[in-house]
Scaffold this active site. Structure first.
Site, PDB file in Angstrom:
ATOM      1  N   SER A 102       0.859  -1.185   0.000  1.00  0.00           N
ATOM      2  CA  SER A 102       0.000   0.000   0.000  1.00  0.00           C
ATOM      3  C   SER A 102       0.891   1.229   0.000  1.00  0.00           C
ATOM      4  O   SER A 102       2.026   1.167   0.506  1.00  0.00           O
ATOM      5  CB  SER A 102      -0.860   0.013   1.266  1.00  0.00           C
ATOM      6  N   TYR A 125      -1.292   0.651  10.668  1.00  0.00           N
ATOM      7  CA  TYR A 125      -1.319   0.132   9.291  1.00  0.00           C
ATOM      8  C   TYR A 125      -0.048   0.550   8.548  1.00  0.00           C
ATOM      9  O   TYR A 125       0.537  -0.247   7.813  1.00  0.00           O
ATOM     10  CB  TYR A 125      -2.576   0.654   8.594  1.00  0.00           C
TER      11      TYR A 125
HETATM   12  N1  LIG Z   1      -8.725  -0.928  -0.463  1.00  0.00           N
HETATM   13  C1  LIG Z   1      -7.690  -0.133  -0.385  1.00  0.00           C
HETATM   14  O1  LIG Z   1      -7.838   1.115  -0.385  1.00  0.00           O
HETATM   15  C2  LIG Z   1      -6.289  -0.686  -0.375  1.00  0.00           C
HETATM   16  C3  LIG Z   1      -5.251   0.174  -0.739  1.00  0.00           C
HETATM   17  C4  LIG Z   1      -3.940  -0.298  -0.730  1.00  0.00           C
HETATM   18  C5  LIG Z   1      -3.685  -1.588  -0.351  1.00  0.00           C
HETATM   19  N2  LIG Z   1      -4.702  -2.414   0.022  1.00  0.00           N
HETATM   20  C6  LIG Z   1      -4.325  -3.782   0.424  1.00  0.00           C
HETATM   21  O2  LIG Z   1      -4.885  -4.646  -0.535  1.00  0.00           O
HETATM   22  C7  LIG Z   1      -5.190  -5.900   0.065  1.00  0.00           C
HETATM   23  C8  LIG Z   1      -6.638  -6.256  -0.251  1.00  0.00           C
HETATM   24  O3  LIG Z   1      -7.477  -5.216   0.180  1.00  0.00           O
HETATM   25  P1  LIG Z   1      -9.001  -5.104  -0.276  1.00  0.00           P
HETATM   26  O4  LIG Z   1      -9.303  -3.671  -0.441  1.00  0.00           O
HETATM   27  O5  LIG Z   1      -9.279  -6.048  -1.370  1.00  0.00           O
HETATM   28  O6  LIG Z   1      -9.715  -5.536   1.092  1.00  0.00           O
HETATM   29  P2  LIG Z   1     -10.641  -6.782   1.489  1.00  0.00           P
HETATM   30  O7  LIG Z   1     -11.739  -6.921   0.510  1.00  0.00           O
HETATM   31  O8  LIG Z   1     -10.971  -6.575   2.935  1.00  0.00           O
HETATM   32  O9  LIG Z   1      -9.682  -8.037   1.322  1.00  0.00           O
HETATM   33  C9  LIG Z   1      -8.886  -8.591   2.314  1.00  0.00           C
HETATM   34  C10 LIG Z   1      -8.724 -10.062   2.009  1.00  0.00           C
HETATM   35  O10 LIG Z   1      -7.786 -10.629   2.920  1.00  0.00           O
HETATM   36  C11 LIG Z   1      -8.324 -11.846   3.405  1.00  0.00           C
HETATM   37  N3  LIG Z   1      -7.788 -12.151   4.733  1.00  0.00           N
HETATM   38  C12 LIG Z   1      -7.857 -11.377   5.832  1.00  0.00           C
HETATM   39  N4  LIG Z   1      -7.284 -12.022   6.870  1.00  0.00           N
HETATM   40  C13 LIG Z   1      -6.851 -13.220   6.398  1.00  0.00           C
HETATM   41  C14 LIG Z   1      -6.196 -14.341   6.984  1.00  0.00           C
HETATM   42  N5  LIG Z   1      -5.858 -14.363   8.289  1.00  0.00           N
HETATM   43  N6  LIG Z   1      -5.917 -15.406   6.208  1.00  0.00           N
HETATM   44  C15 LIG Z   1      -6.245 -15.401   4.896  1.00  0.00           C
HETATM   45  N7  LIG Z   1      -6.855 -14.378   4.282  1.00  0.00           N
HETATM   46  C16 LIG Z   1      -7.159 -13.310   5.030  1.00  0.00           C
HETATM   47  C17 LIG Z   1      -9.842 -11.630   3.418  1.00  0.00           C
HETATM   48  O11 LIG Z   1     -10.539 -12.868   3.290  1.00  0.00           O
HETATM   49  P3  LIG Z   1     -11.197 -13.707   4.497  1.00  0.00           P
HETATM   50  O12 LIG Z   1     -11.803 -12.712   5.438  1.00  0.00           O
HETATM   51  O13 LIG Z   1     -12.193 -14.563   3.762  1.00  0.00           O
HETATM   52  O14 LIG Z   1     -10.070 -14.489   5.073  1.00  0.00           O
HETATM   53  C18 LIG Z   1     -10.025 -10.834   2.136  1.00  0.00           C
HETATM   54  O15 LIG Z   1     -10.155 -11.699   1.027  1.00  0.00           O
HETATM   55  C19 LIG Z   1      -4.873  -5.758   1.550  1.00  0.00           C
HETATM   56  O16 LIG Z   1      -3.583  -6.272   1.789  1.00  0.00           O
HETATM   57  C20 LIG Z   1      -4.875  -4.247   1.769  1.00  0.00           C
HETATM   58  O17 LIG Z   1      -4.056  -3.885   2.834  1.00  0.00           O
HETATM   59  C21 LIG Z   1      -6.005  -1.984   0.007  1.00  0.00           C
END
Ligand SMILES: NC(=O)c1ccc[n+]([C@@H]2O[C@H](COP(=O)([O-])OP(=O)(O)OC[C@H]3O[C@@H](n4cnc5c(N)ncnc54)[C@H](OP(=O)(O)O)[C@@H]3O)[C@@H](O)[C@H]2O)c1
Length: 259
Positions: free
Chosen positions: A143, A156
């Site tokens: 990120s 974070y």
């Molecule tokens: N949205 C943003 O603005 C943004 C920006 C920059 C970076 N990111 C990064 O991008 C990634 C995905 O974000 P997103 O926006 O797609 O959010 P999201 O929809 O909340 O996705 C998070 C994913 O991680 C999985 N997860 C969480 N804990 C886990 C565990 N212990 N074991 C296995 N899987 C786990 C969740 O699935 P389950 O709950 O089914 O396990 C879910 O599929 C993250 O690393 C986040 O930090 C997001």
């Protein structure tokens, strides 16, 4: 077990965090690109939907559990004959917006466990299979928060900076091997769950995107991942920052009334 995939065999990937948002879009995109994908996360019913939609393989995996990650290694062995081209680390996220003065250490611990220890646990477990492929990639979805601090972001920021440093050290350690280490660092991405998980409230989650013209989508991020993984293997996009046009820095976002 084969040492190398035959040249015309489909490339193979494990995508973590594939039950929602960026991970889900990435798994779907790689399948559309012709990859064989094993999509993993904790929620099985979400994964079953993804499998039905895309034809990918799925497995319920908790990246914070040694036992669960051992089962992932066994499944890779079974499905792909122990040879894996890419691990795409998307599992992760943020919890809370407390200042450092008010830090909730349980949330800090969980963020570190998922974003940093989860990524290294899966890397350590799958690296032998990635090396065996002869065309390997470790891609970390970090990120901009790992590169730029902002008020209320310290937990974070620290976790994503930790994941960034993991990728950076791995790139040095694997230098000379056929394994690229790629970091994709997005800015604001509007996914269904990221801000909801972080803030625990739908109205507060929606407000994050108030007035922002076209935040990135999960598919925008999947495009970047797809480009990086499908590029000729001598080309390493080692760090890609991708933001919406409306965002100049993590904490500097143009907002317009009525959007
Ligand atoms: N949205 C943003 O603005 C943004 C920006 C920059 C970076 N990111 C990064 O991008 C990634 C995905 O974000 P997103 O926006 O797609 O959010 P999201 O929809 O909340 O996705 C998070 C994913 O991680 C999985 N997860 C969480 N804990 C886990 C565990 N212990 N074991 C296995 N899987 C786990 C969740 O699935 P389950 O709950 O089914 O396990 C879910 O599929 C993250 O690393 C986040 O930090 C997001």
């Amino acid at each position: 077990m084969t040492a190398h995939s035959p040249a015309d065999a489909p490339l193979t990937a494990v995508v973590t965090g594939a039950s929602s948002g960026i991970g889900r879009a990435t798994a779907a995109r790689l399948v559309a690109d012709g990859w064989r994908v094993l999509a993993v996360a904790r929620r099985e019913e979400r994964l079953a939907e993804l499998a039905a939609e895309t034809g990918c393989e799925v497995l319920a995996v908790d990246v914070t559990s040694d036992e669960s990650v051992a089962a992932l290694v066994a499944r890779v062995e079974e499905l792909f004959d122990g040879s894996l081209n890419a691990v795409v680390h998307v599992a992760g996220g943020a919890l809370g917006v407390e200042t450092a003065a008010e830090a909730d250490l349980e949330k800090w611990q969980r963020m570190y466990d998922i974003n940093v220890l989860g990524a290294v646990r899966v890397t350590r477990a799958l690296l032998p299979a990635v090396r065996r492929s002869g065309r390997g990639d470790l891609l970390f979805l970090t990120s901009v928060a790992g590169h730029e601090a902002y008020p209320g972001g310290s937990g974070y920021n620290a976790a994503k900076a930790g994941e960034h440093m993991l990728a950076a050290a791995l790139r040095l350690e694997l230098n000379g091997e056929k394994v690229r280490v790629i970091e994709v660092a997005p800015g604001m991405v509007r996914t269904e769950e990221f801000s909801l998980v972080r803030l625990g409230d739908q109205d507060a989650a929606d407000a994050v995107y108030d007035g922002v013209e076209q935040p990135l989508t999960a598919e925008d991020c999947a495009d970047v991942v797809s480009y990086a993984l499908n590029a000729p293997h001598h080309v390493n996009l080692d760090l890609v920052t991708v933001r919406p046009l409306a965002q100049a820095a993590a904490h500097r976002v143009a907002r317009h009334q009525g959007l």
